[in-house]
Structures are given as structure tokens and as C-alpha cells.
Scaffold this motif. Sequence first.
Motif, PDB file in Angstrom:
ATOM      1  N   GLU A  54       0.825  -1.212   0.000  1.00 16.12           N
ATOM      2  CA  GLU A  54       0.000   0.000   0.000  1.00 16.12           C
ATOM      3  C   GLU A  54       0.857   1.259   0.000  1.00 16.12           C
ATOM      4  OE1 GLU A  54      -3.229   0.106   2.796  1.00 16.12           O
ATOM      5  OE2 GLU A  54      -3.671  -2.015   2.519  1.00 16.12           O
ATOM      6  N   CYS A  55       2.043   1.171  -0.578  1.00 13.21           N
ATOM      7  CA  CYS A  55       3.009   2.264  -0.701  1.00 13.21           C
ATOM      8  C   CYS A  55       3.595   2.724   0.627  1.00 13.21           C
ATOM      9  CB  CYS A  55       2.427   3.445  -1.478  1.00 13.21           C
ATOM     10  SG  CYS A  55       2.152   3.073  -3.223  1.00 13.21           S
ATOM     11  N   VAL A  56       3.354   1.981   1.711  1.00 18.71           N
ATOM     12  CA  VAL A  56       3.929   2.326   3.008  1.00 18.71           C
ATOM     13  C   VAL A  56       5.450   2.295   2.884  1.00 18.71           C
ATOM     14  CG1 VAL A  56       4.198   1.598   5.414  1.00 18.71           C
ATOM     15  CG2 VAL A  56       1.945   1.502   4.319  1.00 18.71           C
ATOM     16  N   GLY A  57       6.074   3.351   3.344  1.00 16.73           N
ATOM     17  CA  GLY A  57       7.519   3.466   3.252  1.00 16.73           C
ATOM     18  C   GLY A  57       7.990   4.084   1.946  1.00 16.73           C
ATOM     19  N   HIS A  58       7.061   4.296   1.023  1.00 21.23           N
ATOM     20  CA  HIS A  58       7.392   4.891  -0.267  1.00 21.23           C
ATOM     21  C   HIS A  58       6.631   6.202  -0.495  1.00 21.23           C
ATOM     22  CE1 HIS A  58       9.431   1.191  -1.563  1.00 21.23           C
ATOM     23  NE2 HIS A  58       8.446   0.560  -0.971  1.00 21.23           N
ATOM     24  N   HIS A  59       5.344   6.197  -0.174  1.00 22.96           N
ATOM     25  CA  HIS A  59       4.470   7.352  -0.389  1.00 22.96           C
ATOM     26  C   HIS A  59       3.475   7.449   0.768  1.00 22.96           C
ATOM     27  CE1 HIS A  59       5.932   7.712  -4.519  1.00 22.96           C
ATOM     28  NE2 HIS A  59       5.749   6.410  -4.644  1.00 22.96           N
ATOM     29  N   ASP A  60       2.790   8.579   0.858  1.00 30.67           N
ATOM     30  CA  ASP A  60       1.811   8.788   1.926  1.00 30.67           C
ATOM     31  C   ASP A  60       0.517   8.012   1.724  1.00 30.67           C
ATOM     32  OD1 ASP A  60       3.525  10.497   3.285  1.00 30.67           O
ATOM     33  OD2 ASP A  60       2.714  12.287   2.309  1.00 30.67           O
ATOM     34  N   SER A  61       0.216   7.645   0.478  1.00 27.35           N
ATOM     35  CA  SER A  61      -1.003   6.904   0.176  1.00 27.35           C
ATOM     36  C   SER A  61      -0.744   6.030  -1.053  1.00 27.35           C
ATOM     37  CB  SER A  61      -2.164   7.860  -0.084  1.00 27.35           C
ATOM     38  OG  SER A  61      -1.885   8.665  -1.213  1.00 27.35           O
ATOM     39  N   PRO A  62      -1.585   5.022  -1.286  1.00 20.89           N
ATOM     40  CA  PRO A  62      -1.398   4.152  -2.452  1.00 20.89           C
ATOM     41  C   PRO A  62      -1.461   4.948  -3.754  1.00 20.89           C
ATOM     42  CG  PRO A  62      -2.901   3.137  -0.896  1.00 20.89           C
ATOM     43  CD  PRO A  62      -2.676   4.551  -0.435  1.00 20.89           C
ATOM     44  N   GLN A  63      -0.382   4.934  -4.495  1.00 21.20           N
ATOM     45  CA  GLN A  63      -0.293   5.709  -5.727  1.00 21.20           C
ATOM     46  C   GLN A  63      -1.195   5.160  -6.822  1.00 21.20           C
ATOM     47  OE1 GLN A  63       1.739   8.770  -5.870  1.00 21.20           O
ATOM     48  NE2 GLN A  63       1.100   8.196  -3.814  1.00 21.20           N
ATOM     49  N   CYS A  64      -1.415   3.861  -6.839  1.00 20.23           N
ATOM     50  CA  CYS A  64      -2.284   3.269  -7.862  1.00 20.23           C
ATOM     51  C   CYS A  64      -3.692   3.837  -7.768  1.00 20.23           C
ATOM     52  CB  CYS A  64      -2.299   1.750  -7.757  1.00 20.23           C
ATOM     53  SG  CYS A  64      -2.800   1.104  -6.139  1.00 20.23           S
ATOM     54  N   VAL A  65      -4.156   4.045  -6.548  1.00 17.26           N
ATOM     55  CA  VAL A  65      -5.493   4.598  -6.339  1.00 17.26           C
ATOM     56  C   VAL A  65      -5.573   6.020  -6.873  1.00 17.26           C
ATOM     57  CG1 VAL A  65      -7.187   5.285  -4.598  1.00 17.26           C
ATOM     58  CG2 VAL A  65      -5.958   3.128  -4.345  1.00 17.26           C
ATOM     59  N   SER A  66      -4.531   6.788  -6.639  1.00 19.14           N
ATOM     60  CA  SER A  66      -4.564   8.199  -7.038  1.00 19.14           C
ATOM     61  C   SER A  66      -4.538   8.405  -8.550  1.00 19.14           C
ATOM     62  CB  SER A  66      -3.419   8.972  -6.385  1.00 19.14           C
ATOM     63  OG  SER A  66      -2.174   8.538  -6.862  1.00 19.14           O
ATOM     64  N   VAL A  67      -4.012   7.448  -9.314  1.00 22.94           N
ATOM     65  CA  VAL A  67      -3.944   7.613 -10.773  1.00 22.94           C
ATOM     66  C   VAL A  67      -5.021   6.847 -11.531  1.00 22.94           C
ATOM     67  CG1 VAL A  67      -1.476   8.109 -10.746  1.00 22.94           C
ATOM     68  CG2 VAL A  67      -2.269   5.758 -11.129  1.00 22.94           C
ATOM     69  N   CYS A  68      -5.771   6.007 -10.865  1.00 27.15           N
ATOM     70  CA  CYS A  68      -6.785   5.188 -11.539  1.00 27.15           C
ATOM     71  C   CYS A  68      -7.950   6.058 -12.031  1.00 27.15           C
ATOM     72  CB  CYS A  68      -7.317   4.120 -10.606  1.00 27.15           C
ATOM     73  SG  CYS A  68      -8.549   3.049 -11.389  1.00 27.15           S
ATOM     74  N   PRO A  69      -8.193   6.070 -13.338  1.00 30.54           N
ATOM     75  CA  PRO A  69      -9.265   6.924 -13.876  1.00 30.54           C
ATOM     76  C   PRO A  69     -10.677   6.416 -13.618  1.00 30.54           C
ATOM     77  CG  PRO A  69      -8.311   5.649 -15.642  1.00 30.54           C
ATOM     78  CD  PRO A  69      -7.488   5.374 -14.421  1.00 30.54           C
ATOM     79  N   VAL A  70     -10.823   5.151 -13.235  1.00 31.85           N
ATOM     80  CA  VAL A  70     -12.169   4.608 -13.002  1.00 31.85           C
ATOM     81  C   VAL A  70     -12.391   4.192 -11.548  1.00 31.85           C
ATOM     82  CG1 VAL A  70     -12.600   3.905 -15.381  1.00 31.85           C
ATOM     83  CG2 VAL A  70     -11.483   2.315 -13.819  1.00 31.85           C
TER      84      VAL A  70
END
Length: 64
Positions: free
Chosen positions: A41-57
Motif C-alpha cells: 500500500e506504498c507504506v515506506g514509499h508514499h503517503d497513500s497508495p499511488q495506484c489509487v490516485s492515478v486510476c481513472p475509473v
Amino acid sequence: MAMKITEDCIACGACMPECPTNSISEGDGTIYVIDAATCVECVGHHDSPQCVSVCPVECIVKAE
């Protein structure tokens, strides 16, 4: 915990390059899949899951 991609996926591929653990791959050709064994879930890499933030649907959710 890990993320999962629902059947609403349009296989756009936007999520793949965003995953820091390379946990996202093409599934059967119609949707992408996330490997729950390596998804952090991007822990240790980003503040939130990046896949969720870029998913258009908005088809990426927490796995249960």
C-alpha cells in the motif's frame, strides 16, 4: 494489507508504473491484478497508495 483491482478495470495501465514494489501486472488481458504478497500500500514509499490516485475509473480498493 494489500490493494486489489476490481472488475471495473479498463486495463489502461496507468497504475503499473506508479507501483514502487512492481506488484501490479496484466491479468488475463482484460483487467490488471495486484500481487497481495508484495503490495505494501506504498507504506515506506508514499503517503497513500499511488495506484489509487492515478486510476481513472476508481477500481482499486483495499483487499479484505
